[in-house]
Design a protein around this motif. Sequence first.
Motif, PDB file in Angstrom:
ATOM      1  N   ILE A  71       6.802   6.073  13.453  1.00 27.01           N
ATOM      2  CA  ILE A  71       7.585   4.516  13.796  1.00 27.01           C
ATOM      3  C   ILE A  71       8.778   5.371  13.972  1.00 27.01           C
ATOM      4  O   ILE A  71       9.546   6.406  13.059  1.00 27.01           O
ATOM      5  CB  ILE A  71       7.473   3.640  12.760  1.00 27.01           C
ATOM      6  N   ASP A  72       9.872   5.016  14.373  1.00 29.46           N
ATOM      7  CA  ASP A  72      11.290   4.961  14.263  1.00 29.46           C
ATOM      8  C   ASP A  72      11.838   3.990  14.078  1.00 29.46           C
ATOM      9  O   ASP A  72      11.929   3.387  15.320  1.00 29.46           O
ATOM     10  CB  ASP A  72      11.476   6.605  14.880  1.00 29.46           C
ATOM     11  N   THR A  73      13.665   3.912  14.685  1.00 30.13           N
ATOM     12  CA  THR A  73      15.072   3.378  15.486  1.00 30.13           C
ATOM     13  C   THR A  73      15.688   3.450  15.958  1.00 30.13           C
ATOM     14  O   THR A  73      16.891   3.034  15.642  1.00 30.13           O
ATOM     15  CB  THR A  73      15.185   2.327  13.781  1.00 30.13           C
ATOM     16  N   LEU A  74      15.374   4.395  17.180  1.00 29.09           N
ATOM     17  CA  LEU A  74      15.648   5.201  18.137  1.00 29.09           C
ATOM     18  C   LEU A  74      15.890   3.484  18.749  1.00 29.09           C
ATOM     19  O   LEU A  74      15.602   2.669  19.002  1.00 29.09           O
ATOM     20  CB  LEU A  74      15.494   5.766  19.212  1.00 29.09           C
ATOM     21  N   PRO A  75      17.505   3.138  19.580  1.00 33.53           N
ATOM     22  CA  PRO A  75      17.690   2.647  20.432  1.00 33.53           C
ATOM     23  C   PRO A  75      17.127   1.888  22.210  1.00 33.53           C
ATOM     24  O   PRO A  75      18.068   2.378  22.659  1.00 33.53           O
ATOM     25  CB  PRO A  75      19.062   2.446  20.968  1.00 33.53           C
ATOM     26  N   ARG A  76      15.975   2.233  21.522  1.00 35.41           N
ATOM     27  CA  ARG A  76      15.142   1.170  22.783  1.00 35.41           C
ATOM     28  C   ARG A  76      13.822   1.382  22.287  1.00 35.41           C
ATOM     29  O   ARG A  76      13.612   1.056  20.600  1.00 35.41           O
ATOM     30  CB  ARG A  76      14.917   2.881  23.897  1.00 35.41           C
ATOM     31  N   PHE A  77      13.237   0.607  22.940  1.00 33.10           N
ATOM     32  CA  PHE A  77      11.108   0.137  22.203  1.00 33.10           C
ATOM     33  C   PHE A  77      10.786   0.786  23.732  1.00 33.10           C
ATOM     34  O   PHE A  77      10.270   0.566  24.468  1.00 33.10           O
ATOM     35  CB  PHE A  77      10.696  -1.353  23.001  1.00 33.10           C
ATOM     36  N   GLY A 101      13.484   8.940  12.271  1.00 27.73           N
ATOM     37  CA  GLY A 101      11.852   8.635  12.686  1.00 27.73           C
ATOM     38  C   GLY A 101      10.958   9.384  10.995  1.00 27.73           C
ATOM     39  O   GLY A 101      11.178   9.893  10.386  1.00 27.73           O
ATOM     40  N   PHE A 102       9.901   8.368  11.279  1.00 35.35           N
ATOM     41  CA  PHE A 102       8.694   8.936  10.719  1.00 35.35           C
ATOM     42  C   PHE A 102       7.507   9.292  10.329  1.00 35.35           C
ATOM     43  O   PHE A 102       6.616   8.163  11.224  1.00 35.35           O
ATOM     44  CB  PHE A 102       8.438   7.988   9.220  1.00 35.35           C
ATOM     45  N   ASP A 103       6.913  10.059  10.152  1.00 39.20           N
ATOM     46  CA  ASP A 103       5.734  10.244  10.471  1.00 39.20           C
ATOM     47  C   ASP A 103       4.399   9.306   9.217  1.00 39.20           C
ATOM     48  O   ASP A 103       5.057  10.904   8.313  1.00 39.20           O
ATOM     49  CB  ASP A 103       4.883  11.461  11.188  1.00 39.20           C
ATOM     50  N   ILE A 104       3.665   8.968   9.214  1.00 32.76           N
ATOM     51  CA  ILE A 104       3.112   8.345   8.280  1.00 32.76           C
ATOM     52  C   ILE A 104       1.901   8.255   8.150  1.00 32.76           C
ATOM     53  O   ILE A 104       1.406   7.987   9.616  1.00 32.76           O
ATOM     54  CB  ILE A 104       3.857   7.249   8.265  1.00 32.76           C
ATOM     55  N   SER A 105       0.986   8.255   6.911  1.00 38.26           N
ATOM     56  CA  SER A 105      -0.268   7.368   6.691  1.00 38.26           C
ATOM     57  C   SER A 105      -0.433   6.695   6.038  1.00 38.26           C
ATOM     58  O   SER A 105       0.027   6.343   4.977  1.00 38.26           O
ATOM     59  CB  SER A 105      -0.927   9.050   6.611  1.00 38.26           C
ATOM     60  N   VAL A 106      -1.256   5.168   5.838  1.00 38.92           N
ATOM     61  CA  VAL A 106      -1.125   4.174   5.583  1.00 38.92           C
ATOM     62  C   VAL A 106      -2.758   3.469   5.364  1.00 38.92           C
ATOM     63  O   VAL A 106      -3.771   3.983   7.005  1.00 38.92           O
ATOM     64  CB  VAL A 106       0.177   3.424   5.132  1.00 38.92           C
ATOM     65  N   ASP A 107      -3.346   3.382   4.897  1.00 36.46           N
ATOM     66  CA  ASP A 107      -4.402   2.892   4.838  1.00 36.46           C
ATOM     67  C   ASP A 107      -4.892   0.933   5.122  1.00 36.46           C
ATOM     68  O   ASP A 107      -4.891   0.763   4.211  1.00 36.46           O
ATOM     69  CB  ASP A 107      -5.435   2.745   3.169  1.00 36.46           C
ATOM     70  N   ARG A 108      -3.899   0.773   5.969  1.00 34.90           N
ATOM     71  CA  ARG A 108      -4.414  -0.180   7.026  1.00 34.90           C
ATOM     72  C   ARG A 108      -4.616  -0.303   8.319  1.00 34.90           C
ATOM     73  O   ARG A 108      -3.902   0.714   8.301  1.00 34.90           O
ATOM     74  CB  ARG A 108      -2.996  -0.569   6.417  1.00 34.90           C
ATOM     75  N   ALA A 113       0.480  -1.240  -0.212  1.00 35.20           N
ATOM     76  CA  ALA A 113       0.372   0.044   0.022  1.00 35.20           C
ATOM     77  C   ALA A 113       1.022   1.566  -0.067  1.00 35.20           C
ATOM     78  O   ALA A 113       1.780   0.855   0.542  1.00 35.20           O
ATOM     79  CB  ALA A 113      -0.996   0.218   1.053  1.00 35.20           C
ATOM     80  N   PRO A 114       1.124   1.979  -0.589  1.00 37.89           N
ATOM     81  CA  PRO A 114       0.749   3.424   0.026  1.00 37.89           C
ATOM     82  C   PRO A 114       1.384   3.967   0.551  1.00 37.89           C
ATOM     83  O   PRO A 114       0.741   4.074   1.687  1.00 37.89           O
ATOM     84  CB  PRO A 114       0.354   4.555  -1.111  1.00 37.89           C
ATOM     85  N   ILE A 115       2.840   4.316   0.898  1.00 41.09           N
ATOM     86  CA  ILE A 115       2.492   5.564   2.255  1.00 41.09           C
ATOM     87  C   ILE A 115       3.146   6.797   1.968  1.00 41.09           C
ATOM     88  O   ILE A 115       3.756   7.147   1.341  1.00 41.09           O
ATOM     89  CB  ILE A 115       4.048   4.720   3.319  1.00 41.09           C
ATOM     90  N   LYS A 116       2.156   7.349   3.122  1.00 42.99           N
ATOM     91  CA  LYS A 116       1.914   8.830   2.609  1.00 42.99           C
ATOM     92  C   LYS A 116       3.081   9.301   3.759  1.00 42.99           C
ATOM     93  O   LYS A 116       2.640   9.051   4.935  1.00 42.99           O
ATOM     94  CB  LYS A 116       0.776   9.296   2.827  1.00 42.99           C
ATOM     95  N   ILE A 117       3.689  10.291   3.864  1.00 43.28           N
ATOM     96  CA  ILE A 117       4.941  10.400   5.156  1.00 43.28           C
ATOM     97  C   ILE A 117       4.403  12.098   5.195  1.00 43.28           C
ATOM     98  O   ILE A 117       4.070  12.418   4.547  1.00 43.28           O
ATOM     99  CB  ILE A 117       6.777  11.004   4.193  1.00 43.28           C
ATOM    100  N   ILE A 118       4.275  12.131   6.558  1.00 43.91           N
ATOM    101  CA  ILE A 118       3.586  13.561   7.039  1.00 43.91           C
ATOM    102  C   ILE A 118       5.036  14.354   7.105  1.00 43.91           C
ATOM    103  O   ILE A 118       4.765  14.759   7.017  1.00 43.91           O
ATOM    104  CB  ILE A 118       2.560  13.012   7.892  1.00 43.91           C
ATOM    105  N   ARG A 119       5.807  13.392   8.537  1.00 43.28           N
ATOM    106  CA  ARG A 119       6.920  14.152   8.594  1.00 43.28           C
ATOM    107  C   ARG A 119       8.516  13.365   9.015  1.00 43.28           C
ATOM    108  O   ARG A 119       7.897  12.246   9.338  1.00 43.28           O
ATOM    109  CB  ARG A 119       6.421  15.052  10.096  1.00 43.28           C
ATOM    110  N   ALA A 120       9.377  13.855   7.771  1.00 38.79           N
ATOM    111  CA  ALA A 120      10.308  12.717   8.576  1.00 38.79           C
ATOM    112  C   ALA A 120      11.438  14.046   8.906  1.00 38.79           C
ATOM    113  O   ALA A 120      11.785  13.566  10.330  1.00 38.79           O
ATOM    114  CB  ALA A 120      10.697  12.342   6.949  1.00 38.79           C
TER     115      ALA A 120
END
Length: 142
Positions: A121-127, A88-95, A47-54
């Motif tokens: 979603i991001d990949t910083l070193p923590r959950f 980090g990415f702020d996204i919108s996706v139709d799922r 599905a397409p991912i719309k990037i709101i903010r990166a």
Amino acid sequence: MSDVIRVLDSFYGHELNCRCGTCAFDLFRFDLAALVALQKLRNLLNAPIKIIRAYSCLPHHTKIYTNMRQPVTNKSAHLCTSDHKCCGFDISVDRTLSEIIPKAISLGFTGIGFGQGKLHIDTLPRFSMWKYKTDGSTSCVI
């Protein structure tokens, strides 16, 4: 120029760049593994991912957080600092979240925020997982 720079298969430079209007696109501001994971997420979801903010420059990031009445920190996944690149990415996706979140985690995304019409979603070193409230604040889920 950034409008024509294609990043991976599905994203263009202008989608990932700061929204301040003055920053030039620079691929070296980004954690390339995070970009690859974003592309893989798009492929898995089919599905397409719309990037709101990166990426955000520090002045624009400060303006966003000041407007939300949130503390400003240089540890944001949207920044490129001496500690880390933009991951980090702020996204919108139709799922649904139940479709997206397990796939995002399997690809190495460790920060997940949801609500207010976006998914961070991001990949910083923590959950960490949180929910955005209507007033712009967040509440920790995990």
